[in-house]
Design a protein around this motif. Structure first.
Motif, mmCIF file in Angstrom:
data_model
loop_
_atom_site.group_PDB
_atom_site.id
_atom_site.type_symbol
_atom_site.label_atom_id
_atom_site.label_comp_id
_atom_site.label_asym_id
_atom_site.label_seq_id
_atom_site.Cartn_x
_atom_site.Cartn_y
_atom_site.Cartn_z
ATOM 1 N N UNK A 2 0.935 -1.163 0.015
ATOM 2 C CA UNK A 2 0.120 -0.062 0.035
ATOM 3 C C UNK A 2 1.103 1.338 0.281
ATOM 4 N N UNK A 9 -0.029 4.265 0.685
ATOM 5 C CA UNK A 9 -0.465 4.968 1.784
ATOM 6 C C UNK A 9 0.083 4.275 3.223
ATOM 7 N N UNK A 21 -14.657 3.770 -9.967
ATOM 8 C CA UNK A 21 -13.874 4.544 -11.054
ATOM 9 C C UNK A 21 -14.025 4.073 -12.406
ATOM 10 N N UNK A 43 -6.018 3.820 -18.056
ATOM 11 C CA UNK A 43 -6.698 2.330 -17.520
ATOM 12 C C UNK A 43 -8.366 2.899 -17.415
ATOM 13 N N UNK A 49 0.434 3.844 -10.115
ATOM 14 C CA UNK A 49 0.760 5.318 -9.688
ATOM 15 C C UNK A 49 1.068 5.431 -8.233
ATOM 16 N N UNK A 66 -7.490 3.985 0.099
ATOM 17 C CA UNK A 66 -6.393 3.292 0.632
ATOM 18 C C UNK A 66 -6.214 2.123 -0.360
ATOM 19 N N UNK A 67 -7.240 1.615 -0.943
ATOM 20 C CA UNK A 67 -7.258 0.538 -2.019
ATOM 21 C C UNK A 67 -7.164 0.898 -3.402
ATOM 22 N N UNK A 68 -7.284 2.075 -3.826
ATOM 23 C CA UNK A 68 -7.575 2.288 -5.181
ATOM 24 C C UNK A 68 -6.105 2.157 -6.031
ATOM 25 N N UNK A 69 -4.985 2.598 -5.281
ATOM 26 C CA UNK A 69 -3.849 2.597 -5.978
ATOM 27 C C UNK A 69 -3.397 1.230 -6.587
ATOM 28 N N UNK A 70 -3.944 0.348 -5.589
ATOM 29 C CA UNK A 70 -3.555 -1.033 -6.033
ATOM 30 C C UNK A 70 -4.427 -1.654 -6.703
ATOM 31 N N UNK A 107 -7.713 -0.603 -9.112
ATOM 32 C CA UNK A 107 -8.494 0.485 -9.429
ATOM 33 C C UNK A 107 -9.924 0.048 -9.500
#
Lengths: 167, 167, 167, 167, 167, 167
Positions: A4, A6, A140, A151, A164, B125-129, B131
């Motif tokens: 993660x 974050x 998204x 994406x 990213x 917290x999840x979306x960068x891993x 989408x």
């Protein structure tokens, strides 16, 4: 250790330092759907009845600007554009948002926040008559720009697919 | 003409004047569910990994307080309590919120807003891993107080079921 | 006449116009210490007891973003990063903040604001049990970037020491 | 198990539900001191030079109103009065705040927040000339009202000394 | 079809996407006048009586920063400078504001918002004694920068007069 | 010495302590007029063209709630109702606002703030086409409730005319 972005090395939440990234054009789109048991056309029986839809668009725009206040790890940023489109289909209202910025980090959360709060505004109009009004499938739809490349939910990652680092 | 309490006789959006209502104890509960394709336990592999869950609780509390800033027709009001509970089940995170106030109007929107924004914080917290992380089924679970009486999503309206005039 | 950059020629408070300055990388660090008569470990007897510390970190991040709303002469600006570290020592909790931005003016106030409000959040957890909980020694530790050059509380000014015209 | 009113039975941070408490008159006072190596009278050499002091008073008042936005577990509440007094002594500026409300919970955090942010505003005026400007000893001076009764930093608790359940 | 840049092809309000514009130096000035039946010098009989004027300047600065929160279609942006000048003439108080930014869109609304809210702050000081205190003639005085070129209320448009696409 | 309720005995700005006042029903109305050289009907040539008017109503409602954030000496308060009416006459748009609350102090500033910011929103729609768009005559129309009794701009004070101590 953790994948993660974050979480720091100690497993603590932290903002991602985006100082090493160049500002580039970022775009993100999100959508969600509001359902209600009552006839949704009752929202707009006349010209002036469009007000709840106009309100939801403005509310979504304002929410996009307020994202970094709502979500602690989001970077404060300037926005070039926020679009909120609302369409009424058979028993459902679809909210679609697009956010554009030149920035060191993506605008995915801004698009999602605009979508969620615009939907809340529609639920607010419906809920006194129909306490079961709900919204679902906040997701998204698409993003472009940044090192992780383009994406789309329905098309998958484009050629560049490194995650990213920013939010 | 319109049954919507948020539309005036000319069909325009307006706040509902709650001056004729007495302040009474109001309570509302909402819930929603966050889904993600990745292993959610990765959010909390260690003690400190609980941070995203702590963050989401605080974010939900702050969103409840900010409801009238986000949703134009909501009345600004003081809150006695905001609770945000987050539980991880099989492939899903459930967010449940409870808001309590002594007030002239209900706190349904405050509970829904707390729930939606806490869920956005988890998605962040999840979306960068992943989408495709999404949340769905944001819904009012229960409310009590006010002239419209008690209501529960699974149990229906209680004895008093006149629609509540306020938001 | 006055040496204060925040006072104009008539002695009135004014914002400093930073239009002639180029955006450069700015960094600032601040610290303060929270003292309490009670055993501070009681704040974190178990895993979940870490919540007040997580909360203080998030609260500090949010305060950094809100600096220009709190302090009238601060310029609104985007931030690349905000870090809030909290360590518990013998009878004291130290809060250390770092703020980074590419900007026409420094981020000293953002680091100080993050530190002060994170400390307030810790005091909030302590004060109902110990009304004498206090925080002290809120101070700038270090800054870099801008025409005034680098500076550290313990090391003094670096080679370039012209006072920075911006805030 | 934990004595902290802000931790629930599972050790999680939570707001304290104040529904069972009656609104009563609450008052709290706080103070802190700003130190600087430079001549503080330079802040106010002329009539108009008083501006930084006027600014700090207004900034403190606005911070008191914003407390529940800054500190997640604070209840949003209306305030009857906020006073911010600033006095310059020998090499130090003392900030004293008083907050008054009729409310279900105390206003200690509002007085502390007003004091801290007013002091930040003074530091903002000083820091470009004196990077070592700091503030210290932010402390609650006195409070009255609520089930925990009156308390003063120098006089200790009054006759009623049960800890106040609210914040 | 519509000449309004804020209405899209379907006649709906929308933000103007400024992605194709380069950031350039923008400046805008606005003014308005506050009138009151009572002796305005009573606002400032002594040194300290200048407080309402200092307050109005700070209030105007803060309002400029808050413009995008107040007016939905305004872009959030960073500001290089906000100046608020207040002069007392014969039976009237004139507020003049100047806002400067390097940005993709103009700062006209920021100058107007600063002016309007600073004037509201002066009215706030007067209205308990004179309920007829009012302000009038809030108007843009001058703007420069952007594709629409320079313009002044008294001098008309400069050489470049294509309407600025942004707000 | 000073007749201004907002100045204390030392001539400093201060909030008025309203603790000794009972909450009563307060109502205030304000108005202002927006002028523009262009044909105002162009704002609303079609159904959807009403959007700027809907926006201005919502913007005014949100501004009323935000009054205490904009104007430092205003008390934060809950509102029972905010109405914003917008009518287009010959070459002018009139904005009329009504604010209602049960409160210890009046809502005059809330009505004026709603009116001013709704007018700013209309100017925002006009100013890119007509840089001379302006608004004028922002004035309190009427107020009732509180120790100072009823008052109307066109009818003067009612029987009770002691100045209201609150804002």
């Amino acid at each position: 250790m953790t994948p993660f972005t974050h979480l720091d090395n100690d497993g603590h939440l932290h903002m991602v330092d985006v100082s090493d990234k160049e500002p580039t054009l970022r775009r993100a789109e999100a959508s969600c759907v509001v359902h209600s048991a009552i006839d949704l056309d009752a929202l707009a029986p006349t010209t002036t009845g469009l007000d709840p839809v106009v309100a939801a668009r403005l509310v979504g725009i304002q929410a996009a600007k307020r994202t970094a206040q709502m979500i602690p790890l989001c970077h404060p940023l300037n926005l070039n554009d926020v679009q909120v489109a609302i369409t009424k289909d058979d028993g459902a209202i679809t909210v679609r948002t697009t956010v554009v910025a030149v920035n060191r980090t993506g605008v995915e959360m801004e698009a999602l926040a605009a979508c969620a709060v615009a939907a809340l505004s529609l639920v607010n109009a419906l809920v006194t008559l129909d306490a079961t009004a709900r919204f679902e499938d906040l997701v998204l739809e698409r993003k472009s720009g940044g090192t992780s490349g383009d994406w789309g939910r329905l098309i998958g990652a484009g050629p560049a697919d490194t995650p990213d680092e920013g939010d």
